[in-house]
Design a protein around this motif. Structure first.
Motif, PDB file in Angstrom:
ATOM      1  N   LEU A 116       0.130   6.184  10.924  1.00 34.35           N
ATOM      2  CA  LEU A 116      -0.459   4.884  10.590  1.00 34.35           C
ATOM      3  C   LEU A 116       0.547   3.990   9.870  1.00 34.35           C
ATOM      4  CD1 LEU A 116      -4.031   5.966   9.419  1.00 34.35           C
ATOM      5  CD2 LEU A 116      -3.497   4.520  11.393  1.00 34.35           C
ATOM      6  N   LEU A 117       1.294   4.559   8.937  1.00 37.04           N
ATOM      7  CA  LEU A 117       2.279   3.781   8.200  1.00 37.04           C
ATOM      8  C   LEU A 117       3.425   3.330   9.121  1.00 37.04           C
ATOM      9  CD1 LEU A 117       2.464   5.812   4.869  1.00 37.04           C
ATOM     10  CD2 LEU A 117       1.323   3.617   5.267  1.00 37.04           C
ATOM     11  N   ALA A 118       3.842   4.223  10.016  1.00 34.34           N
ATOM     12  CA  ALA A 118       4.893   3.855  10.969  1.00 34.34           C
ATOM     13  C   ALA A 118       4.402   2.759  11.908  1.00 34.34           C
ATOM     14  CB  ALA A 118       5.328   5.082  11.771  1.00 34.34           C
ATOM     15  N   GLY A 119       3.138   2.860  12.306  1.00 34.96           N
ATOM     16  CA  GLY A 119       2.564   1.830  13.161  1.00 34.96           C
ATOM     17  C   GLY A 119       2.493   0.489  12.454  1.00 34.96           C
ATOM     18  N   ALA A 120       2.151   0.508  11.170  1.00 37.66           N
ATOM     19  CA  ALA A 120       2.091  -0.728  10.390  1.00 37.66           C
ATOM     20  C   ALA A 120       3.465  -1.378  10.305  1.00 37.66           C
ATOM     21  CB  ALA A 120       1.548  -0.434   8.994  1.00 37.66           C
ATOM     22  N   ALA A 121       4.493  -0.581  10.048  1.00 41.00           N
ATOM     23  CA  ALA A 121       5.853  -1.118   9.973  1.00 41.00           C
ATOM     24  C   ALA A 121       6.284  -1.694  11.318  1.00 41.00           C
ATOM     25  CB  ALA A 121       6.821  -0.022   9.529  1.00 41.00           C
ATOM     26  N   ALA A 122       5.942  -0.995  12.397  1.00 41.47           N
ATOM     27  CA  ALA A 122       6.293  -1.479  13.729  1.00 41.47           C
ATOM     28  C   ALA A 122       5.569  -2.783  14.051  1.00 41.47           C
ATOM     29  CB  ALA A 122       5.955  -0.415  14.776  1.00 41.47           C
ATOM     30  N   TYR A 123       4.330  -2.894  13.584  1.00 48.70           N
ATOM     31  CA  TYR A 123       3.577  -4.131  13.798  1.00 48.70           C
ATOM     32  C   TYR A 123       4.271  -5.305  13.109  1.00 48.70           C
ATOM     33  CZ  TYR A 123      -0.058  -7.662  13.331  1.00 48.70           C
ATOM     34  OH  TYR A 123      -0.746  -8.852  13.348  1.00 48.70           O
ATOM     35  N   MET A 182     -14.053   0.064  10.430  1.00 46.34           N
ATOM     36  CA  MET A 182     -12.917   0.154   9.517  1.00 46.34           C
ATOM     37  C   MET A 182     -11.618  -0.248  10.199  1.00 46.34           C
ATOM     38  SD  MET A 182     -13.663   3.620   7.315  1.00 46.34           S
ATOM     39  CE  MET A 182     -14.856   3.621   5.980  1.00 46.34           C
ATOM     40  N   ALA A 183     -11.454   0.179  11.451  1.00 43.33           N
ATOM     41  CA  ALA A 183     -10.257  -0.190  12.207  1.00 43.33           C
ATOM     42  C   ALA A 183     -10.190  -1.702  12.423  1.00 43.33           C
ATOM     43  CB  ALA A 183     -10.232   0.540  13.551  1.00 43.33           C
ATOM     44  N   PHE A 184     -11.340  -2.316  12.677  1.00 47.07           N
ATOM     45  CA  PHE A 184     -11.396  -3.762  12.866  1.00 47.07           C
ATOM     46  C   PHE A 184     -10.961  -4.487  11.588  1.00 47.07           C
ATOM     47  CE2 PHE A 184     -13.689  -7.790  12.553  1.00 47.07           C
ATOM     48  CZ  PHE A 184     -13.308  -8.406  13.737  1.00 47.07           C
ATOM     49  N   LEU A 185     -11.473  -4.023  10.444  1.00 48.92           N
ATOM     50  CA  LEU A 185     -11.124  -4.655   9.174  1.00 48.92           C
ATOM     51  C   LEU A 185      -9.661  -4.416   8.811  1.00 48.92           C
ATOM     52  CD1 LEU A 185     -14.348  -3.815   7.128  1.00 48.92           C
ATOM     53  CD2 LEU A 185     -13.690  -6.025   8.109  1.00 48.92           C
ATOM     54  N   LEU A 186      -9.156  -3.225   9.107  1.00 54.07           N
ATOM     55  CA  LEU A 186      -7.752  -2.929   8.827  1.00 54.07           C
ATOM     56  C   LEU A 186      -6.848  -3.792   9.709  1.00 54.07           C
ATOM     57  CD1 LEU A 186      -5.710  -1.251   7.275  1.00 54.07           C
ATOM     58  CD2 LEU A 186      -5.929   0.535   9.024  1.00 54.07           C
ATOM     59  N   SER A 187      -7.247  -3.983  10.953  1.00 54.16           N
ATOM     60  CA  SER A 187      -6.482  -4.849  11.853  1.00 54.16           C
ATOM     61  C   SER A 187      -6.441  -6.273  11.325  1.00 54.16           C
ATOM     62  CB  SER A 187      -7.102  -4.812  13.255  1.00 54.16           C
ATOM     63  OG  SER A 187      -6.434  -5.706  14.120  1.00 54.16           O
ATOM     64  N   ALA A 188      -7.564  -6.736  10.793  1.00 50.67           N
ATOM     65  CA  ALA A 188      -7.606  -8.081  10.211  1.00 50.67           C
ATOM     66  C   ALA A 188      -6.659  -8.182   9.017  1.00 50.67           C
ATOM     67  CB  ALA A 188      -9.031  -8.421   9.793  1.00 50.67           C
ATOM     68  N   ALA A 189      -6.560  -7.103   8.242  1.00 53.08           N
ATOM     69  CA  ALA A 189      -5.639  -7.094   7.104  1.00 53.08           C
ATOM     70  C   ALA A 189      -4.190  -7.177   7.583  1.00 53.08           C
ATOM     71  CB  ALA A 189      -5.850  -5.824   6.279  1.00 53.08           C
ATOM     72  N   PHE A 190      -3.875  -6.456   8.667  1.00 51.55           N
ATOM     73  CA  PHE A 190      -2.535  -6.552   9.247  1.00 51.55           C
ATOM     74  C   PHE A 190      -2.218  -7.991   9.647  1.00 51.55           C
ATOM     75  CE2 PHE A 190      -2.840  -1.913  10.822  1.00 51.55           C
ATOM     76  CZ  PHE A 190      -2.189  -1.451   9.690  1.00 51.55           C
ATOM     77  N   ASP A 205       5.968  -6.585  -0.328  1.00 47.82           N
ATOM     78  CA  ASP A 205       4.717  -6.622  -1.095  1.00 47.82           C
ATOM     79  C   ASP A 205       3.526  -6.297  -0.201  1.00 47.82           C
ATOM     80  OD1 ASP A 205       6.164  -7.332  -3.327  1.00 47.82           O
ATOM     81  OD2 ASP A 205       5.787  -9.482  -3.096  1.00 47.82           O
ATOM     82  N   TYR A 206       3.516  -6.885   0.989  1.00 49.47           N
ATOM     83  CA  TYR A 206       2.380  -6.667   1.889  1.00 49.47           C
ATOM     84  C   TYR A 206       2.439  -5.288   2.545  1.00 49.47           C
ATOM     85  CZ  TYR A 206       0.626 -11.321   1.182  1.00 49.47           C
ATOM     86  OH  TYR A 206       0.067 -12.427   0.606  1.00 49.47           O
ATOM     87  N   ALA A 207       3.649  -4.790   2.792  1.00 50.02           N
ATOM     88  CA  ALA A 207       3.772  -3.436   3.330  1.00 50.02           C
ATOM     89  C   ALA A 207       3.245  -2.420   2.318  1.00 50.02           C
ATOM     90  CB  ALA A 207       5.225  -3.136   3.674  1.00 50.02           C
ATOM     91  N   TYR A 208       3.548  -2.649   1.045  1.00 50.10           N
ATOM     92  CA  TYR A 208       3.048  -1.758  -0.007  1.00 50.10           C
ATOM     93  C   TYR A 208       1.529  -1.827  -0.088  1.00 50.10           C
ATOM     94  CZ  TYR A 208       2.167   0.205  -4.629  1.00 50.10           C
ATOM     95  OH  TYR A 208       1.679   0.959  -5.665  1.00 50.10           O
ATOM     96  N   ALA A 209       0.989  -3.039  -0.039  1.00 48.13           N
ATOM     97  CA  ALA A 209      -0.462  -3.207  -0.126  1.00 48.13           C
ATOM     98  C   ALA A 209      -1.173  -2.555   1.054  1.00 48.13           C
ATOM     99  CB  ALA A 209      -0.808  -4.696  -0.191  1.00 48.13           C
ATOM    100  N   ILE A 210      -0.614  -2.716   2.249  1.00 45.71           N
ATOM    101  CA  ILE A 210      -1.203  -2.087   3.440  1.00 45.71           C
ATOM    102  C   ILE A 210      -1.159  -0.570   3.305  1.00 45.71           C
ATOM    103  CG2 ILE A 210      -0.814  -1.640   5.891  1.00 45.71           C
ATOM    104  CD1 ILE A 210      -2.244  -4.237   5.478  1.00 45.71           C
ATOM    105  N   GLY A 211      -0.055  -0.058   2.774  1.00 46.09           N
ATOM    106  CA  GLY A 211       0.062   1.389   2.583  1.00 46.09           C
ATOM    107  C   GLY A 211      -1.001   1.928   1.638  1.00 46.09           C
ATOM    108  N   ARG A 212      -1.235   1.199   0.548  1.00 51.97           N
ATOM    109  CA  ARG A 212      -2.259   1.637  -0.412  1.00 51.97           C
ATOM    110  C   ARG A 212      -3.653   1.538   0.219  1.00 51.97           C
ATOM    111  NH1 ARG A 212       1.861   2.414  -1.620  1.00 51.97           N
ATOM    112  NH2 ARG A 212       1.141   4.309  -0.604  1.00 51.97           N
ATOM    113  N   LEU A 213      -3.854   0.509   1.025  1.00 53.39           N
ATOM    114  CA  LEU A 213      -5.155   0.357   1.687  1.00 53.39           C
ATOM    115  C   LEU A 213      -5.407   1.510   2.649  1.00 53.39           C
ATOM    116  CD1 LEU A 213      -7.651  -1.355   2.266  1.00 53.39           C
ATOM    117  CD2 LEU A 213      -6.296  -2.660   3.916  1.00 53.39           C
TER     118      LEU A 213
END
Length: 220
Positions: A116-123, A182-190, A205-213
């Protein structure tokens, strides 16, 4: 006689060169109709993307697109019903590229959280491509509507996030509809994070926040 001989030799030389040229043309494989059609379509999409990013959807006219592509309006309307259909094709192409980048970042061997974290970074990397935030997060919803954009997202990458989150949260035995929400809301956060980063906010800052979320979601 010497002059006649030279003339004959020169004519023979020219004939040989012409025969070689014809043979080379015959040996060169001709492009199929499908290849020519794909090339034309790609040229239209490339020109349209550049103009949609530079001028916006409303201020981009089809004559501008065909002029930039070096084609005719007939070629454009052979491939696309209208400007909106062309815009949707551009959006779908962008969505495919983002989804592919995320897929490449998270091989099956990664544990769920790391995936999930790798996917967030790739996004975030994929959304850093110039013009992509405007196309996917601003003009896309405004022109096509949020429902259509959700359909496009689901077709090209939405399921990846939902499946990844579902795997990470499997120990909690949540209902499928809950994981989907939850996936829908997480996608909105991305998406919100990508908008802020594009506007100049610090990505870290946002990568850290997404990681904590993500951590709070999968291990509450």
């Amino acid at each position: 006689m010497l002059s006649l001989h030279r003339s004959f030799s020169y004519n023979l030389y020219v004939s040989v060169i012409n025969i070689q040229a014809v043979c080379m043309q015959q040996e060169k494989p001709r492009r199929s109709n499908r290849e020519r059609s794909d090339t034309t379509r790609a040229a239209i999409l490339d020109a349209a993307r550049e103009l949609f990013v530079a001028k916006g959807y409303a201020d981009t006219a089809t004559p501008d697109i065909v002029a930039a592509a070096g084609l005719t309006r007939g070629a454009l309307y052979h491939h696309f019903e209208d400007k909106k259909a062309l815009f949707r094709a551009v959006i779908e192409g962008e969505s495919r590229e983002v989804a592919a980048a995320i897929e490449r970042s998270a091989p099956d061997a990664l544990p769920p959280r790391e995936a999930l974290l790798a996917g967030a970074a790739a996004y975030f990397d994929a959304m850093a491509v110039p013009g992509r935030v405007r196309l996917l997060l601003l003009d896309g919803p405004a022109v096509l509507g949020v429902t259509t954009m959700a359909v496009i997202d689901a077709a090209h990458g939405g399921r990846t996030l939902e499946e990844g989150l579902g795997t990470a949260m499997a120990p909690h035995r949540l209902e499928e509809k809950t994981v989907k929400a939850m996936a829908f809301l997480l996608s909105a956060a991305f998406d919100r994070a990508a908008l802020e980063i594009d506007a100049g906010a610090a990505r870290a800052d946002y990568a850290y926040a997404i990681g904590r979320l993500i951590d709070r979601l999968i291990d509450p």
